[in-house]
Write a protein that holds these residues in place. Structure first.
Motif, PDB file in Angstrom:
ATOM      1  N   SER A  79      -0.713   2.655   9.633  1.00  0.00           N
ATOM      2  CA  SER A  79      -1.543   1.537   9.166  1.00  0.00           C
ATOM      3  C   SER A  79      -0.928   0.862   7.943  1.00  0.00           C
ATOM      4  N   ILE A  80      -0.345   1.653   7.032  1.00  0.00           N
ATOM      5  CA  ILE A  80       0.327   1.068   5.860  1.00  0.00           C
ATOM      6  C   ILE A  80       1.525   0.243   6.310  1.00  0.00           C
ATOM      7  N   GLY A  81       2.290   0.803   7.244  1.00  0.00           N
ATOM      8  CA  GLY A  81       3.460   0.077   7.733  1.00  0.00           C
ATOM      9  C   GLY A  81       3.090  -1.245   8.374  1.00  0.00           C
ATOM     10  N   LEU A  82       2.072  -1.243   9.227  1.00  0.00           N
ATOM     11  CA  LEU A  82       1.672  -2.471   9.902  1.00  0.00           C
ATOM     12  C   LEU A  82       1.121  -3.493   8.914  1.00  0.00           C
ATOM     13  N   ALA A  83       0.275  -3.046   7.973  1.00  0.00           N
ATOM     14  CA  ALA A  83      -0.321  -3.959   6.998  1.00  0.00           C
ATOM     15  C   ALA A  83       0.750  -4.596   6.123  1.00  0.00           C
ATOM     16  N   ASN A  84       1.648  -3.776   5.604  1.00  0.00           N
ATOM     17  CA  ASN A  84       2.686  -4.292   4.718  1.00  0.00           C
ATOM     18  C   ASN A  84       3.667  -5.187   5.454  1.00  0.00           C
ATOM     19  N   LEU A 101      -5.039  -8.789   0.539  1.00  0.00           N
ATOM     20  CA  LEU A 101      -4.809  -8.775   1.981  1.00  0.00           C
ATOM     21  C   LEU A 101      -4.255  -7.428   2.434  1.00  0.00           C
ATOM     22  N   PHE A 102      -3.366  -6.846   1.630  1.00  0.00           N
ATOM     23  CA  PHE A 102      -2.786  -5.559   2.016  1.00  0.00           C
ATOM     24  C   PHE A 102      -3.862  -4.481   2.135  1.00  0.00           C
ATOM     25  N   PHE A 103      -4.692  -4.337   1.121  1.00  0.00           N
ATOM     26  CA  PHE A 103      -5.724  -3.293   1.172  1.00  0.00           C
ATOM     27  C   PHE A 103      -6.750  -3.573   2.263  1.00  0.00           C
ATOM     28  N   THR A 104      -7.018  -4.860   2.504  1.00  0.00           N
ATOM     29  CA  THR A 104      -7.940  -5.204   3.592  1.00  0.00           C
ATOM     30  C   THR A 104      -7.345  -4.819   4.949  1.00  0.00           C
ATOM     31  N   PHE A 105      -6.093  -5.223   5.192  1.00  0.00           N
ATOM     32  CA  PHE A 105      -5.417  -4.889   6.452  1.00  0.00           C
ATOM     33  C   PHE A 105      -5.286  -3.371   6.613  1.00  0.00           C
ATOM     34  N   TRP A 108      -5.342   9.110   5.464  1.00  0.00           N
ATOM     35  CA  TRP A 108      -4.803   7.846   4.952  1.00  0.00           C
ATOM     36  C   TRP A 108      -3.285   7.887   4.843  1.00  0.00           C
ATOM     37  N   LEU A 109      -2.715   9.076   4.657  1.00  0.00           N
ATOM     38  CA  LEU A 109      -1.270   9.265   4.622  1.00  0.00           C
ATOM     39  C   LEU A 109      -0.889  10.341   5.640  1.00  0.00           C
ATOM     40  N   ILE A 110       0.262  10.186   6.251  1.00  0.00           N
ATOM     41  CA  ILE A 110       0.755  11.200   7.171  1.00  0.00           C
ATOM     42  C   ILE A 110       1.033  12.482   6.381  1.00  0.00           C
ATOM     43  N   PRO A 111       0.527  13.617   6.793  1.00  0.00           N
ATOM     44  CA  PRO A 111       0.845  14.873   6.116  1.00  0.00           C
ATOM     45  C   PRO A 111       2.355  15.091   6.086  1.00  0.00           C
ATOM     46  N   ILE A 112       2.828  15.633   4.985  1.00  0.00           N
ATOM     47  CA  ILE A 112       4.266  15.843   4.823  1.00  0.00           C
ATOM     48  C   ILE A 112       4.855  16.637   5.983  1.00  0.00           C
TER      49      ILE A 112
END
Length: 467
Positions: A94-99, A440-444, A457-461
């Motif tokens: 989700s972070i990758g797509l939003a950014n 926009l980033f946090f919304t996306f 929210w983050l991929i586990p290490i």
């Protein structure tokens, strides 16, 4: 972990590895040395020599860190637009797509910014219709990008010859002027710094003045990370070739950025009335050096026009490759059509990127200054956001391999500083556009997180896999 958390890219776009390290370094510099250096630098010079030099030195250090971590991650995954895939498999999908959606749009907006400057340069010498000139330039640049990538690279090399000619000639002429070898035989030296000491050197010194100068300075360095957008078309993506590219870019930063800025502060006072116009400070410096012949200024103006063409040309290339990476990592239904190529050229992503850039400037043609300022703020913030997430991606990479070196700690330092710059972006004159990109980033991110049904929210290490 949910299956939706896993980073499972589509089959990669069938681009071809036809670019040499030298050509890629010129493409990266072709985009970096453009509107930011030749025009936006005026908004930095008005801060005064001290703030200008401090801002450039500060962002130069952060740029060095960005270049080094980009090189390391690119060697790990030298794929199409790999810069836009790091966040997806090191942070979260989700972070990758939003950014990456914001980053791709920022390249479209940067193209609009370059087109507005090209029209302004043309209009200062020729009375040209707005729509006709903009569409003609856009059509030619799009056509160049639709050629096989090695021919696109040749155009960038050709453009770079004009760019190098201008910068070296400008540095030579202005240096002579500083020592009195100008038409009036009058040494300029440090006279502008000491004309009204200490104000002439300090400028309107304040904390808000320093902070507001950082966002403008960062835009001049935007696309320094773009070597990771070209890694999918590099002939031999070896660490040695990436090192070669990094060295070439660093050399040009030192010569063309730091030295040029230093000379500009000597020749263009912070309160020079011409800085409030869209005229390039490089031309203002020539005028202040008593080189005011129309033929010389016209020649240099033409070369600046050519360099902005080169930057706009690169904008389409980088934008299309970031879109490819966005689609490859998205798995959105039917999005794979964007990855179609002809002779290795991703024509759909090129046309889509260039069309959005064109439509953005055409729809807001009534106020060139207002659209310039809006695009400047949003594009600079988007570049900083990419830098920030790139730094956090490297930090997560270090956690994954249980390795902490000086670059790891420098990444933490740089990331914290970038967050601070983004938070203080509107300190000088608050406007919604100052914080539009982070909003926009946090919304996306939030919407995509729930849409993709991610379990965290983050991929586990432990779940990070280098694929």
């Amino acid at each position: 972990m949910s299956m939706m958390d896993e980073y499972t890219p589509l089959n990669p776009c069938s681009t071809k590895r036809l670019l040499s390290p030298n050509v890629i370094s010129l493409i990266s510099i072709g985009s970096t040395i453009g509107t930011g250096l030749f025009f936006l630098i005026s908004s930095i010079l008005i801060k005064g020599p001290l703030v200008s030099i401090l801002s450039f030195t500060y962002i130069s250090f952060i740029s060095l860190i960005i270049l080094l971590i980009t090189k390391e991650l690119s060697c790990l995954k030298p794929d199409n637009g790999s810069l836009c895939q790091f966040q997806s498999y090191l942070l979260s999908r989700s972070i990758g797509l939003a950014n990456n959606l914001i980053y791709w749009l920022s390249w479209c907006f940067t193209l609009s910014l370059e087109l507005s400057i090209l029209y302004s340069l043309l209009n200062s010498y020729l009375s040209v219709p707005y729509y006709t000139s903009i569409i003609t330039i856009w059509f030619l640049l799009t056509l160049i990008n639709l050629l096989p990538v090695n021919y696109f690279g040749l155009f960038e090399v050709f453009f770079s010859l004009f760019k190098l000619l201008f910068l070296f000639s400008w540095l030579f002429i202005t240096t002579l002027a500083l020592f009195g070898l100008n038409p009036h035989w009058e040494p300029i030296g440090f006279s502008n710094w000491f004309a009204n000491w200490p104000t002439s050197f300090l400028g309107p010194l304040s904390l808000s003045n320093l902070l507001s100068g950082l966002i403008a300075t960062s835009f001049t360095f935007q696309s320094i990370e773009s070597i990771a957008l070209t890694s999918g078309e590099l002939q031999n993506p070896s660490p040695q070739n990436f090192n070669k590219i990094i060295k070439l870019i660093l050399f040009r930063i030192i010569v063309f950025y730091l030295i040029s800025l230093f000379i500009l502060t000597l020749l263009v006072p912070y309160n020079d009335p011409d800085l409030s116009s869209l005229s390039s400070p490089f031309l203002i410096a020539l005028k202040n050096s008593y080189y005011q012949t129309s033929s010389l200024l016209s020649l240099f103006n033409f070369i600046i026009f050519t360099t902005i063409l080169s930057a706009a040309n690169s904008n389409i290339y980088f934008g299309s490759r970031s879109l490819i990476a966005l689609v490859e990592s998205s798995n959105i239904p039917h999005s794979s059509h964007i990855l179609k190529t002809v002779n290795g050229v991703p024509y759909i992503s090129i046309l889509l990127t260039s069309f959005i850039g064109l439509s953005t400037i055409l729809l807001q043609s009534d106020s060139l200054i207002s659209i310039f300022n809006f695009l400047l703020s949003t594009c600079a913030s988007a570049g900083l956001l990419m830098w920030c997430l790139l730094l956090f991606s490297y930090i997560r990479f270090c956690h994954k391999i249980n390795h902490s070196n000086w670059l790891y700690f420098a990444s933490w330092f740089s990331a914290i500083n970038i967050i601070f710059i983004l938070l203080t972006n509107g300190i000088d004159s608050f406007s919604f556009s100052s914080y539009l990109t982070p909003f926009l980033f946090f919304t996306f991110w939030g919407v995509l997180h729930f849409f993709l049904n991610e379990s965290s929210w983050l991929i586990p290490i432990d779940s990070i896999h280098f694929i």
